[in-house]
Design a protein around this motif. Structure first.
Motif, mmCIF file in Angstrom:
data_model
loop_
_atom_site.group_PDB
_atom_site.id
_atom_site.type_symbol
_atom_site.label_atom_id
_atom_site.label_comp_id
_atom_site.label_asym_id
_atom_site.label_seq_id
_atom_site.Cartn_x
_atom_site.Cartn_y
_atom_site.Cartn_z
ATOM 1 N N ASP A 133 0.853 -1.182 0.000
ATOM 2 C CA ASP A 133 0.000 0.000 0.000
ATOM 3 C C ASP A 133 0.891 1.235 0.000
ATOM 4 O OD1 ASP A 133 -1.868 1.953 0.230
ATOM 5 O OD2 ASP A 133 -2.626 1.358 2.203
ATOM 6 N N ASN B 111 3.296 -4.495 -7.585
ATOM 7 C CA ASN B 111 2.541 -4.140 -6.373
ATOM 8 C C ASN B 111 2.920 -5.010 -5.178
ATOM 9 O OD1 ASN B 111 1.440 -6.549 -7.128
ATOM 10 N ND2 ASN B 111 -0.690 -5.868 -7.046
ATOM 11 N N GLY C 226 0.768 9.857 -1.667
ATOM 12 C CA GLY C 226 -0.098 10.895 -2.228
ATOM 13 C C GLY C 226 -0.777 11.761 -1.190
ATOM 14 N N SER D 283 2.870 11.974 -5.371
ATOM 15 C CA SER D 283 2.984 10.515 -5.217
ATOM 16 C C SER D 283 4.326 9.952 -5.673
ATOM 17 C CB SER D 283 1.849 9.798 -5.972
ATOM 18 O OG SER D 283 0.598 10.168 -5.465
ATOM 19 N N SER E 243 -0.211 4.268 -0.949
ATOM 20 C CA SER E 243 -1.099 5.432 -1.056
ATOM 21 C C SER E 243 -0.608 6.602 -0.217
ATOM 22 C CB SER E 243 -2.517 5.052 -0.642
ATOM 23 O OG SER E 243 -2.549 4.570 0.697
ATOM 24 N N ASN F 221 4.508 6.236 -7.308
ATOM 25 C CA ASN F 221 3.192 5.583 -7.294
ATOM 26 C C ASN F 221 2.177 6.354 -8.120
ATOM 27 O OD1 ASN F 221 1.577 3.402 -6.326
ATOM 28 N ND2 ASN F 221 0.561 4.793 -4.909
#
Length: 636
Positions: free
Chosen positions: A351, A457, A356, A388, A353, A412
């Protein structure tokens, strides 16, 4: 004595008359007078949709059901305040004169609908163009802040919509406010439950009338939550601008964060201390100076700035001592995330995320740092995050016993990719390979360069996709798991191979490191090497070719060693096929030379080494046939 009795009697009769007059006033009339007074002072309409009744005890005033207070014109049609029941307390003296001074407002199950406009002004800033005489001083705009001596809200709900941002909602709030003097201090106490657990807020606001009118006032506030407590002392205005000293301490920062509705890692379940001189502006800019943070045994000092735009922007310069963040990574120290399990690299989705959440430029220096996978010495780092994409620069970093310069990148924006371009000097190979790849069979001090890029990923996908190149040089060192001299003598495994120097270059393609020019200098012999190292599959297929020169002889003994299998337990044995091939080639060449010499004698002609023997024989046969045919035909 008679005079005293007459005075007491007069006072009693006066109280009885006053009480009678109050009791004769209908509740609706008092409510209407109060509503008119509120509208005069605030420009807002107070409406009663249910029953209104007069009260004498414990509050002189009225109780009303289904009450609403209108909103600011720009804030929409929804009322700013709705309450199932509202009690309005009034001063008796002013009431007897036909005036209403509100001394108390209490509400049961109220709903507050708060918002700010484009200029940062809240709809709770009351005002009208025609202030009542004798009221608090108006602001420069003519707006008159509302003064109510006491406010008590029980079981309140709140919806707060800052301009251009998503609304925030909270329920089950209790609030009490005391404002005894018009130009004095307000004491406020609130109980919030953002995540179920009570969070207590105690605040003092000096010159509250001026504060409501938009002026800067002194502020002191304490926030107490399960596990921790924070304190602010400074100045602020009603638009949210503030400056002062902010401190926070918690025995369990995780417990406090959960009570405040924050999602924090389990590793924060430890003592935390924070302090900074802060300045916050209405346009969302926060600066922190004289910043000090303590998390567990980790201490950081420095300064930081943040701009809370759609995507926050953070700038910080931080300095630390001996830092240990291994608990945050779920690792246990130097043997942490670098060494994957024997079954292979982790295949769980990564992960990323968090890349961002904000843009940032952070300079960090420290005496040492344990990340849970890699241990760094005294280093200077720079982290830049933009849309990101994160770039971590080593300026330099003390790592693996040496120094590393260059940068690592995590991107990302369109799926996760990682890469880097590094140069290193004086690093210990056993630490570098052990902490990053879980391979510790190669020992020595090295310098070199590495460039790589991978995408995927999961850690497994990234390692299997790696591409890049590099080179390294190492001084004295050793391989564990095999002894080349023993292998060349008896073919056995085990032991170690000590070398004086090692050089190699390599390319990385599809998760495989390939090398063709390994050179290892050992005492009494040298070894060359070539083959494949599976970075993704975590396996080996490599050939060592040692050459041993016998003492007092120019003969060279060569017994190649092939290493195959997984990193954890490779198969290491002599490769006899490779060892015999040079001897076979030598015997074959010797036989060819003898045949060439014999043919030269028989044919009475010189045959060059580059000539093909079959072609020589064919030409000689053709020549003999031609000569015999000429003789048969009578030719010369």
């Amino acid at each position: 004595m008679k005079l005293i009795i007459r005075v007491v009697t007069a006072l009693v009769l006066t109280v009885v008359v006053l009480a009678g007059l109050v009791l004769l006033l209908p509740g609706e009339k008092i409510a209407r007078l109060a509503a008119d007074q509120l509208e005069t002072q605030t420009g807002r309409k107070l409406a009663f949709g249910g029953k209104v009744r007069f009260t004498f005890w414990p509050t002189l005033g009225v109780k009303a059901d289904a009450v609403t207070l209108s909103n600011a014109d720009w804030a929409g049609p929804e009322p700013m305040l709705q309450a199932e029941r509202l009690t309005i307390g009034v001063a008796a003296a002013e009431l007897l004169q036909g005036d209403v001074r509100v001394t108390e407002i209490s509400a049961i199950l109220p709903h507050l609908n708060l918002a700010t406009n484009e200029d940062g002004i809240g709809n709770w800033v009351f005002g009208s163009g025609a202030p009542a005489s004798g009221g608090p001083a108006a602001s420069s705009s003519g707006a008159l802040p509302l003064r109510i001596e006491a406010v008590d809200l029980t079981g309140a709900s709140l919806r707060y919509a800052a301009y251009g941002e998503a609304p925030v909602e909270m329920k089950n709030i209790d609030l009490s406010l005391l404002w005894p003097e018009p130009d004095g201090t307000v004491n406020a106490r609130a109980t919030l439950r953002p995540a179920g657990e009570p969070v207590e807020v105690d605040a003092e606001i000096g010159t509250f009338a001026a504060f409501l009118a938009g002026k800067v006032s002194s502020i002191g506030a304490t926030v107490t939550a399960p596990g921790g407590k924070g304190r602010f002392d400074g100045h602020a205005d009603i638009n949210g601008e503030a400056s002062g000293r902010l401190t926070f301490g918690a025995d369990d920062a995780l417990q406090t964060g959960v009570a405040l509705g924050l999602a924090l890692p389990d590793a924060l379940a430890q003592k935390t201390v924070f302090g900074a001189d802060v300045t916050y502006t209405a346009d969302g800019r926060l600066s922190m100076r004289d910043l000090a943070v303590e998390l567990g045994g980790n201490k950081l000092t420095g300064a930081a700035d943040a701009e809370f735009n759609k995507r926050p922007e953070i700038t910080a310069q931080l300095r630390g001592g001996a830092l240990d963040f291994s608990a945050l990574a779920g690792g246990t120290g130097s043997s942490g995330s670098g060494g994957a399990a024997a079954a292979g690299w982790p295949k769980g989705a990564i992960d990323a995320s968090a890349l961002g959440l904000a843009d940032a430029v952070i300079d960090l220096s420290f005496d040492s740092l344990n990340t849970g996978g890699v241990i760094l010495g005294a280093s200077t780092l720079n982290l830049t995050v933009e849309r990101s994409r994160a770039v971590l620069k080593f300026l330099p970093a003390s790592m693996f016993g040496g120094q590393v310069r260059g940068q690592l990148v995590a991107n990302n924006r369109n799926g996760l990719s990682v890469g880097g371009k590094l140069s290193f000097n004086g690093i210990r190979l056993e630490r570098a390979l052990g902490e990053t790849a879980g391979y510790s069979r190669l020992n020595g001090e090295a310098l070199g360069e590495l460039e790589f890029l991978g995408a995927g990923n999961s850690a497994d996908a990234i390692m299997r996709s790696l591409n890049g190149k590099g080179w390294l040089e190492a001084g004295k060192g050793f391989f564990t798991g095999f002894d080349l001299e023993q292998l060349m003598r008896s073919g056995g495994n085990g032991g170690s191979t000590v070398f004086d120097q090692m050089t190699a270059s390599y390319i990385i393609d599809g998760g495989n490191l390939r090398n063709q020019d390994l050179l290892v200098l050992l005492k009494g012999f040298r070894a060359e090497g070539k083959g494949r190292i599976g970075l993704g599959a975590r396996d080996l297929d490599y050939l060592f070719i040692p050459q041993l020169v016998r003492a007092g002889s120019d003969q060279v003994l060569t017994i190649p060693v092939r290493i195959t299998g997984p990193w954890e337990n490779p198969d290491i044995r002599p490769d006899l096929s490779q060892a015999l091939q040079p001897k076979i080639d030598e015997i074959e060449q010797e036989a060819k030379d003898r045949v060439r010499q014999k043919l030269s004698e028989e044919l009475n002609t010189e045959i060059a080494p580059e000539q093909d023997l079959n072609d020589v024989l064919k030409q000689r046969i053709e020549q003999e046939a031609r000569d015999q045919l000429l003789k048969l035909l009578g030719g010369d």
